[in-house]
Design a protein around this motif. Sequence first.
Motif, mmCIF file in Angstrom:
data_model
loop_
_atom_site.group_PDB
_atom_site.id
_atom_site.type_symbol
_atom_site.label_atom_id
_atom_site.label_comp_id
_atom_site.label_asym_id
_atom_site.label_seq_id
_atom_site.Cartn_x
_atom_site.Cartn_y
_atom_site.Cartn_z
ATOM 1 N N LEU A 245 1.380 -33.817 11.932
ATOM 2 C CA LEU A 245 2.543 -34.208 12.730
ATOM 3 C C LEU A 245 2.671 -35.730 12.825
ATOM 4 C CD1 LEU A 245 4.912 -33.454 14.584
ATOM 5 C CD2 LEU A 245 3.282 -33.397 16.495
ATOM 6 N N HIS A 246 1.530 -36.415 12.977
ATOM 7 C CA HIS A 246 1.586 -37.875 13.078
ATOM 8 C C HIS A 246 2.276 -38.492 11.865
ATOM 9 C CE1 HIS A 246 -1.297 -37.367 16.329
ATOM 10 N NE2 HIS A 246 -1.221 -38.661 16.598
ATOM 11 N N SER A 247 1.835 -38.114 10.670
ATOM 12 C CA SER A 247 2.422 -38.723 9.469
ATOM 13 C C SER A 247 3.870 -38.272 9.274
ATOM 14 C CB SER A 247 1.583 -38.386 8.234
ATOM 15 O OG SER A 247 1.466 -36.986 8.058
ATOM 16 N N HIS A 248 4.186 -37.031 9.668
ATOM 17 C CA HIS A 248 5.563 -36.548 9.556
ATOM 18 C C HIS A 248 6.498 -37.384 10.428
ATOM 19 C CE1 HIS A 248 8.969 -33.800 9.340
ATOM 20 N NE2 HIS A 248 8.998 -33.797 10.676
ATOM 21 N N LEU A 249 6.107 -37.630 11.684
ATOM 22 C CA LEU A 249 6.957 -38.405 12.582
ATOM 23 C C LEU A 249 7.036 -39.870 12.143
ATOM 24 C CD1 LEU A 249 5.890 -36.944 16.049
ATOM 25 C CD2 LEU A 249 7.978 -36.458 14.760
ATOM 26 N N ALA A 250 5.926 -40.382 11.602
ATOM 27 C CA ALA A 250 5.930 -41.764 11.114
ATOM 28 C C ALA A 250 6.881 -41.918 9.930
ATOM 29 C CB ALA A 250 4.518 -42.188 10.730
ATOM 30 N N ARG A 251 6.859 -40.932 9.014
ATOM 31 C CA ARG A 251 7.710 -41.005 7.818
ATOM 32 C C ARG A 251 9.183 -40.783 8.145
ATOM 33 N NH1 ARG A 251 3.791 -37.660 5.503
ATOM 34 N NH2 ARG A 251 5.238 -35.904 5.760
ATOM 35 N N THR A 252 9.461 -39.763 8.950
ATOM 36 C CA THR A 252 10.852 -39.360 9.164
ATOM 37 C C THR A 252 11.549 -40.144 10.267
ATOM 38 O OG1 THR A 252 10.145 -37.583 10.668
ATOM 39 C CG2 THR A 252 10.417 -37.026 8.322
ATOM 40 N N LEU A 253 10.812 -40.549 11.285
ATOM 41 C CA LEU A 253 11.426 -41.247 12.413
ATOM 42 C C LEU A 253 10.955 -42.691 12.550
ATOM 43 C CD1 LEU A 253 11.255 -38.435 15.150
ATOM 44 C CD2 LEU A 253 13.181 -39.038 13.664
ATOM 45 N N GLY A 254 9.938 -43.068 11.760
ATOM 46 C CA GLY A 254 9.430 -44.430 11.855
ATOM 47 C C GLY A 254 8.630 -44.704 13.102
ATOM 48 N N TRP A 255 8.119 -43.664 13.748
ATOM 49 C CA TRP A 255 7.367 -43.849 14.986
ATOM 50 C C TRP A 255 6.001 -44.464 14.701
ATOM 51 C CZ3 TRP A 255 7.854 -39.176 18.864
ATOM 52 C CH2 TRP A 255 9.206 -39.034 19.229
ATOM 53 N N SER A 256 5.539 -45.296 15.618
ATOM 54 C CA SER A 256 4.203 -45.883 15.531
ATOM 55 C C SER A 256 3.171 -44.885 16.033
ATOM 56 C CB SER A 256 4.116 -47.150 16.380
ATOM 57 O OG SER A 256 4.262 -46.820 17.762
ATOM 58 N N LEU A 257 1.904 -45.129 15.690
ATOM 59 C CA LEU A 257 0.836 -44.275 16.204
ATOM 60 C C LEU A 257 0.811 -44.285 17.722
ATOM 61 C CD1 LEU A 257 -2.184 -45.006 13.813
ATOM 62 C CD2 LEU A 257 -0.919 -42.856 14.045
ATOM 63 N N GLU A 258 1.043 -45.458 18.315
ATOM 64 C CA GLU A 258 1.016 -45.562 19.775
ATOM 65 C C GLU A 258 2.111 -44.702 20.401
ATOM 66 O OE1 GLU A 258 0.934 -48.095 17.667
ATOM 67 O OE2 GLU A 258 -1.138 -48.804 17.984
ATOM 68 N N ARG A 259 3.297 -44.707 19.805
ATOM 69 C CA ARG A 259 4.384 -43.901 20.361
ATOM 70 C C ARG A 259 4.084 -42.406 20.229
ATOM 71 N NH1 ARG A 259 10.912 -44.301 18.950
ATOM 72 N NH2 ARG A 259 11.547 -42.641 20.422
ATOM 73 N N ILE A 260 3.543 -42.020 19.100
ATOM 74 C CA ILE A 260 3.218 -40.606 18.894
ATOM 75 C C ILE A 260 2.126 -40.165 19.862
ATOM 76 C CG2 ILE A 260 2.347 -38.901 17.248
ATOM 77 C CD1 ILE A 260 3.537 -40.752 15.023
ATOM 78 N N ASP A 261 1.091 -40.975 20.008
ATOM 79 C CA ASP A 261 0.014 -40.633 20.949
ATOM 80 C C ASP A 261 0.549 -40.516 22.367
ATOM 81 O OD1 ASP A 261 -1.943 -40.459 19.053
ATOM 82 O OD2 ASP A 261 -2.729 -42.480 19.366
ATOM 83 N N HIS A 262 1.425 -41.440 22.761
ATOM 84 C CA HIS A 262 1.992 -41.379 24.111
ATOM 85 C C HIS A 262 2.812 -40.107 24.292
ATOM 86 C CE1 HIS A 262 4.645 -42.305 27.531
ATOM 87 N NE2 HIS A 262 3.658 -43.110 27.925
ATOM 88 N N MET A 263 3.603 -39.761 23.282
ATOM 89 C CA MET A 263 4.412 -38.549 23.359
ATOM 90 C C MET A 263 3.539 -37.313 23.522
ATOM 91 S SD MET A 263 5.352 -35.768 21.263
ATOM 92 C CE MET A 263 5.203 -36.331 19.573
ATOM 93 N N LEU A 264 2.471 -37.207 22.737
ATOM 94 C CA LEU A 264 1.610 -36.025 22.775
ATOM 95 C C LEU A 264 0.823 -35.928 24.075
ATOM 96 C CD1 LEU A 264 0.253 -36.009 19.106
ATOM 97 C CD2 LEU A 264 1.992 -34.498 20.091
ATOM 98 N N ASN A 265 0.495 -37.066 24.680
ATOM 99 C CA ASN A 265 -0.306 -37.070 25.904
ATOM 100 C C ASN A 265 0.522 -37.048 27.181
ATOM 101 O OD1 ASN A 265 -3.384 -37.376 25.529
ATOM 102 N ND2 ASN A 265 -2.561 -38.751 23.969
ATOM 103 N N HIS A 266 1.712 -37.672 27.155
ATOM 104 C CA HIS A 266 2.464 -37.878 28.394
ATOM 105 C C HIS A 266 3.796 -37.138 28.461
ATOM 106 C CE1 HIS A 266 -0.154 -41.144 29.878
ATOM 107 N NE2 HIS A 266 -0.281 -41.468 28.599
ATOM 108 N N ASP A 267 4.372 -36.784 27.334
ATOM 109 C CA ASP A 267 5.739 -36.243 27.329
ATOM 110 C C ASP A 267 5.818 -34.814 26.796
ATOM 111 O OD1 ASP A 267 6.598 -38.763 28.205
ATOM 112 O OD2 ASP A 267 6.818 -39.488 26.146
ATOM 113 N N SER A 268 4.694 -34.177 26.581
ATOM 114 C CA SER A 268 4.676 -32.866 25.930
ATOM 115 C C SER A 268 4.247 -31.773 26.913
ATOM 116 C CB SER A 268 3.753 -32.924 24.708
ATOM 117 O OG SER A 268 4.221 -33.892 23.782
ATOM 118 N N GLY A 269 3.650 -30.708 26.413
ATOM 119 C CA GLY A 269 3.159 -29.643 27.277
ATOM 120 C C GLY A 269 4.265 -28.980 28.084
#
Length: 394
Positions: A245-269
């Motif tokens: 998922l990390h590489s998919h979001l980085a490739r398709t949306l240009g998200w940084s690792l920090e943004r992806i980590d924040h999303m998975l930890n703070h904005d999900s569930g």
Amino acid sequence: MTARNILVINCGSSSIKFALACEAREGFILHGLAERLGEPGAVLAWQQGDLRDSIDLQGAGHEAALAHLLPLVEKALDGPLHAIGHRVVHGGERFTQACRIDAEVLRAIRDTAPLAPLHNPANLLGIDAAMALYPQLPHIAVFDTAFHQSLPPRAYRYAVPEPLYSEQHVRRYGFHGTSHRYVCHRAAEISGLALGDSNWLSAHLGNGSSTCAIANGQSRDTSMGLTPLEGLMMGTRSGDVDPNLHSHLARTLGWSLERIDHMLNHDSGLLGLSGLSNDMRTLEHARDQGHAGAALAIEVFCYRLAKSLAAMTCALPRLDGIIFTGGIGENSPLVRNLTVRHLHVLNLELDGEANARCVRGVEGPIHLAGHPRVLVIPTNEERQIVLDTLAVLG
């Protein structure tokens, strides 16, 4: 020898549990909970004897909650305070049992913070505040990861190149160990079984959630891994996702690792799926009002929990029962009922009246006679931390 007074500070990702205990007394002198920290509904509630009180924290975070909490402890003390026990989520491979906190231990806890970004920093807030107020006292760290050091390699190793484990210590550690340890002891006790000859599935369910397979008093597998993000769907954490998922979001949306980590930890569930809240109480009410997002979040939560519990049976020689604990596990008959429905192959069946009765600290079995045990056991991590702190003091 004078009975020792121990303060326990348990800083979670959105809460602080605290308790003041005397080793000569069965219950706590003072205990309480600051919850929903950082949210508009933040509140600090406590009990001393028969006196209950609370204050609105008006969206305060951990530091402000501790500033209100520690004076309450000072006022409640009868005699000196002998030590403070602190819950620390991640101890890595270095810490396999509780230990006294010194500068080196503090550095190690900070160094491990990237593996538990919602927790170790919060734990450190409690440690720093308490050490500033009580610099002369022993401060003891009790690690969530310690209980899971009994996992066999087949359970804790990832299928990645060996140097990542031997040099970088990339492995599954597991968390909520203090809670899983406490409830399995209590489950054996109330079931009339010897701890060393009993086998349990434990589900600690709250803003952070995990399952654990406990064989004869030892953790043999658990759902969380290198960090507390692995495993079950939680309040704001995604739990298991496709590793790509990390590489998919980085490739398709240009998200940084920090943004992806924040999303998975703070904005999900629960929050991410419902689009409403990370609090199960809010979601259950919204579900009753027809909120589709809340209903979906609860259904996914329970289905994934049931899948994890079923998988954990692989680590047990037999199943003596399932334990529900944690804020959701202890207080949501709906979650327990929906989860057990998915586990029909284990021949589980709940007693509806018993299930409804076990809320707000009520302990007991909730299964129908003739079916495998299902128990609701309020966790008491604070009591376990007191015991571990006293053991370190000697």
